[in-house]
Scaffold this motif. Structure first.
Motif, PDB file in Angstrom:
ATOM      1  N   VAL A  87     -20.368 -24.662  87.677  1.00 25.69           N
ATOM      2  CA  VAL A  87     -20.091 -25.897  88.429  1.00 25.69           C
ATOM      3  C   VAL A  87     -19.652 -25.577  89.860  1.00 25.69           C
ATOM      4  N   LEU A  88     -18.784 -24.569  90.002  1.00 28.35           N
ATOM      5  CA  LEU A  88     -18.258 -24.262  91.337  1.00 28.35           C
ATOM      6  C   LEU A  88     -19.309 -23.682  92.281  1.00 28.35           C
ATOM      7  N   MET A  89     -20.445 -23.262  91.726  1.00 27.40           N
ATOM      8  CA  MET A  89     -21.538 -22.767  92.577  1.00 27.40           C
ATOM      9  C   MET A  89     -22.541 -23.887  92.875  1.00 27.40           C
ATOM     10  N   ALA A  90     -22.421 -25.011  92.178  1.00 27.12           N
ATOM     11  CA  ALA A  90     -23.428 -26.075  92.308  1.00 27.12           C
ATOM     12  C   ALA A  90     -23.139 -27.006  93.483  1.00 27.12           C
ATOM     13  N   ASP A  91     -24.081 -27.838  93.776  1.00 26.30           N
ATOM     14  CA  ASP A  91     -23.965 -28.898  94.781  1.00 26.30           C
ATOM     15  C   ASP A  91     -23.578 -28.383  96.175  1.00 26.30           C
ATOM     16  N   GLY A  92     -24.059 -27.199  96.507  1.00 23.19           N
ATOM     17  CA  GLY A  92     -23.822 -26.668  97.855  1.00 23.19           C
ATOM     18  C   GLY A  92     -22.364 -26.406  98.166  1.00 23.19           C
ATOM     19  N   ARG A  93     -21.551 -26.160  97.105  1.00 27.51           N
ATOM     20  CA  ARG A  93     -20.117 -25.998  97.327  1.00 27.51           C
ATOM     21  C   ARG A  93     -19.759 -24.605  97.873  1.00 27.51           C
ATOM     22  N   CYS A  94     -20.541 -23.622  97.474  1.00 27.71           N
ATOM     23  CA  CYS A  94     -20.177 -22.236  97.812  1.00 27.71           C
ATOM     24  C   CYS A  94     -20.430 -21.924  99.292  1.00 27.71           C
ATOM     25  N   PRO A  95     -19.382 -21.590 100.042  1.00 28.52           N
ATOM     26  CA  PRO A  95     -19.563 -21.342 101.476  1.00 28.52           C
ATOM     27  C   PRO A  95     -19.826 -19.880 101.847  1.00 28.52           C
ATOM     28  N   ASP A  96     -19.412 -18.931 100.999  1.00 31.67           N
ATOM     29  CA  ASP A  96     -19.527 -17.528 101.427  1.00 31.67           C
ATOM     30  C   ASP A  96     -19.422 -16.551 100.253  1.00 31.67           C
ATOM     31  N   ALA A  97     -19.430 -15.260 100.576  1.00 30.38           N
ATOM     32  CA  ALA A  97     -19.422 -14.212  99.556  1.00 30.38           C
ATOM     33  C   ALA A  97     -18.088 -14.108  98.814  1.00 30.38           C
ATOM     34  N   ALA A 102     -15.692 -14.451  93.585  1.00 36.33           N
ATOM     35  CA  ALA A 102     -14.601 -14.960  92.735  1.00 36.33           C
ATOM     36  C   ALA A 102     -15.176 -15.725  91.551  1.00 36.33           C
ATOM     37  N   VAL A 103     -16.249 -16.495  91.804  1.00 37.73           N
ATOM     38  CA  VAL A 103     -16.809 -17.363  90.772  1.00 37.73           C
ATOM     39  C   VAL A 103     -17.778 -16.618  89.852  1.00 37.73           C
ATOM     40  N   GLU A 104     -18.764 -15.965  90.453  1.00 35.71           N
ATOM     41  CA  GLU A 104     -19.847 -15.391  89.634  1.00 35.71           C
ATOM     42  C   GLU A 104     -19.490 -14.058  89.012  1.00 35.71           C
ATOM     43  N   LYS A 105     -18.492 -13.383  89.573  1.00 30.40           N
ATOM     44  CA  LYS A 105     -18.083 -12.107  88.969  1.00 30.40           C
ATOM     45  C   LYS A 105     -16.763 -12.278  88.221  1.00 30.40           C
ATOM     46  N   THR A 106     -15.684 -12.484  88.985  1.00 31.09           N
ATOM     47  CA  THR A 106     -14.344 -12.485  88.374  1.00 31.09           C
ATOM     48  C   THR A 106     -14.196 -13.582  87.313  1.00 31.09           C
ATOM     49  N   LEU A 107     -14.511 -14.818  87.685  1.00 34.19           N
ATOM     50  CA  LEU A 107     -14.322 -15.937  86.754  1.00 34.19           C
ATOM     51  C   LEU A 107     -15.336 -15.901  85.601  1.00 34.19           C
ATOM     52  N   ARG A 108     -16.600 -15.692  85.930  1.00 28.87           N
ATOM     53  CA  ARG A 108     -17.638 -15.748  84.890  1.00 28.87           C
ATOM     54  C   ARG A 108     -17.510 -14.599  83.895  1.00 28.87           C
ATOM     55  N   GLU A 109     -17.336 -13.387  84.399  1.00 29.45           N
ATOM     56  CA  GLU A 109     -17.251 -12.230  83.499  1.00 29.45           C
ATOM     57  C   GLU A 109     -15.935 -12.225  82.735  1.00 29.45           C
ATOM     58  N   GLY A 110     -14.844 -12.566  83.432  1.00 28.99           N
ATOM     59  CA  GLY A 110     -13.530 -12.618  82.770  1.00 28.99           C
ATOM     60  C   GLY A 110     -13.516 -13.639  81.644  1.00 28.99           C
ATOM     61  N   SER A 111     -14.040 -14.820  81.909  1.00 28.44           N
ATOM     62  CA  SER A 111     -14.002 -15.882  80.893  1.00 28.44           C
ATOM     63  C   SER A 111     -14.976 -15.599  79.753  1.00 28.44           C
ATOM     64  N   ALA A 112     -16.051 -14.863  80.030  1.00 29.58           N
ATOM     65  CA  ALA A 112     -16.973 -14.490  78.948  1.00 29.58           C
ATOM     66  C   ALA A 112     -16.283 -13.507  77.992  1.00 29.58           C
ATOM     67  N   SER A 113     -15.536 -12.532  78.542  1.00 24.07           N
ATOM     68  CA  SER A 113     -14.784 -11.611  77.668  1.00 24.07           C
ATOM     69  C   SER A 113     -13.683 -12.356  76.928  1.00 24.07           C
ATOM     70  N   LEU A 114     -13.082 -13.302  77.635  1.00 26.10           N
ATOM     71  CA  LEU A 114     -12.015 -14.109  77.021  1.00 26.10           C
ATOM     72  C   LEU A 114     -12.544 -14.871  75.808  1.00 26.10           C
ATOM     73  N   LEU A 115     -13.690 -15.480  75.993  1.00 31.61           N
ATOM     74  CA  LEU A 115     -14.309 -16.249  74.913  1.00 31.61           C
ATOM     75  C   LEU A 115     -14.616 -15.340  73.709  1.00 31.61           C
ATOM     76  N   LYS A 116     -15.129 -14.166  73.995  1.00 34.40           N
ATOM     77  CA  LYS A 116     -15.427 -13.196  72.922  1.00 34.40           C
ATOM     78  C   LYS A 116     -14.162 -12.806  72.167  1.00 34.40           C
ATOM     79  N   ALA A 117     -13.084 -12.506  72.932  1.00 32.48           N
ATOM     80  CA  ALA A 117     -11.819 -12.087  72.314  1.00 32.48           C
ATOM     81  C   ALA A 117     -11.254 -13.211  71.442  1.00 32.48           C
TER      82      ALA A 117
END
Ligand code: HEC
Length: 146
Positions: A87-97, A102-117
């Protein structure tokens, strides 16, 4: 061409350049706080999903969840945080790297491991994954939350 005429052309070029800067600059701000076409503000998502879900996870993992129902609640919160990474990457919200990382690496990968755990009912692994996930908050806020 006369000197005055050149001066006039230069003046209008400067005005046009200033307008472009103002419009582009303005839309970058608007992306971060609202996105481009949808009504939801970033602050709505932050308060309704990011804060609520990470708070519920922190509280829920402070001791071993009592039963399947409690684990299910944690699973829902972790899934919402993972979905937030889209969601945070959608609708032209993302302004920079910084935002994208933060969204596609830290949040996405962290929450995927969290869900697994959580699915494995592993409290220790879930706590580690939760702190990895919430690093994304600071990573983005340092630059983008005024
Ligand atoms: C990719 C960027 C990004 C990430 C990741 C992010 N935030 Fe935010 N957050 C923002 C921005 C931008 C604002 C400011 C929005 C505004 O005021 O318009 C904000 C504001 C907030 C607010 C204030 C909301 C309000 O009611 O004004 C809270 C609470 C919040 N974030 C919590 C979190 C938590 C908790 C996390 C991590 C689990 C998180 N955020 C991750 C960008 C992010």
């Amino acid at each position: 061409m006369s000197k005055t005429r050149n001066g006039t052309i230069a003046f209008w070029c400067l005005c046009a350049a200033a307008l472009v800067v103002a419009v582009v600059g303005g839309s970058v701000i608007a992306q971060v706080t609202q996105g481009k076409t949808r009504p939801m503000k970033t602050s709505h998502w932050m308060a309704g999903v990011m804060k609520t879900s990470s708070g519920a996870l922190r509280k829920g993992l402070s001791s071993t969840p009592a039963d399947d129902k409690a684990w299910k609640q944690l699973e829902i919160s972790a899934a919402l945080l993972n979905e937030a990474s889209y969601v945070l990457m959608a609708d032209g919200r993302c302004p920079d790297a910084v935002w994208a990382n933060a969204v596609e690496k830290t949040l996405r990968e962290g929450s995927a491991s969290l869900l697994k755990a959580i699915e494995a009912k592993d409290v220790a692994a879930a706590k580690t994954a939760l702190s990895a996930t919430t690093k994304s908050c600071k990573e983005c806020h340092t630059k983008h939350r005024s």
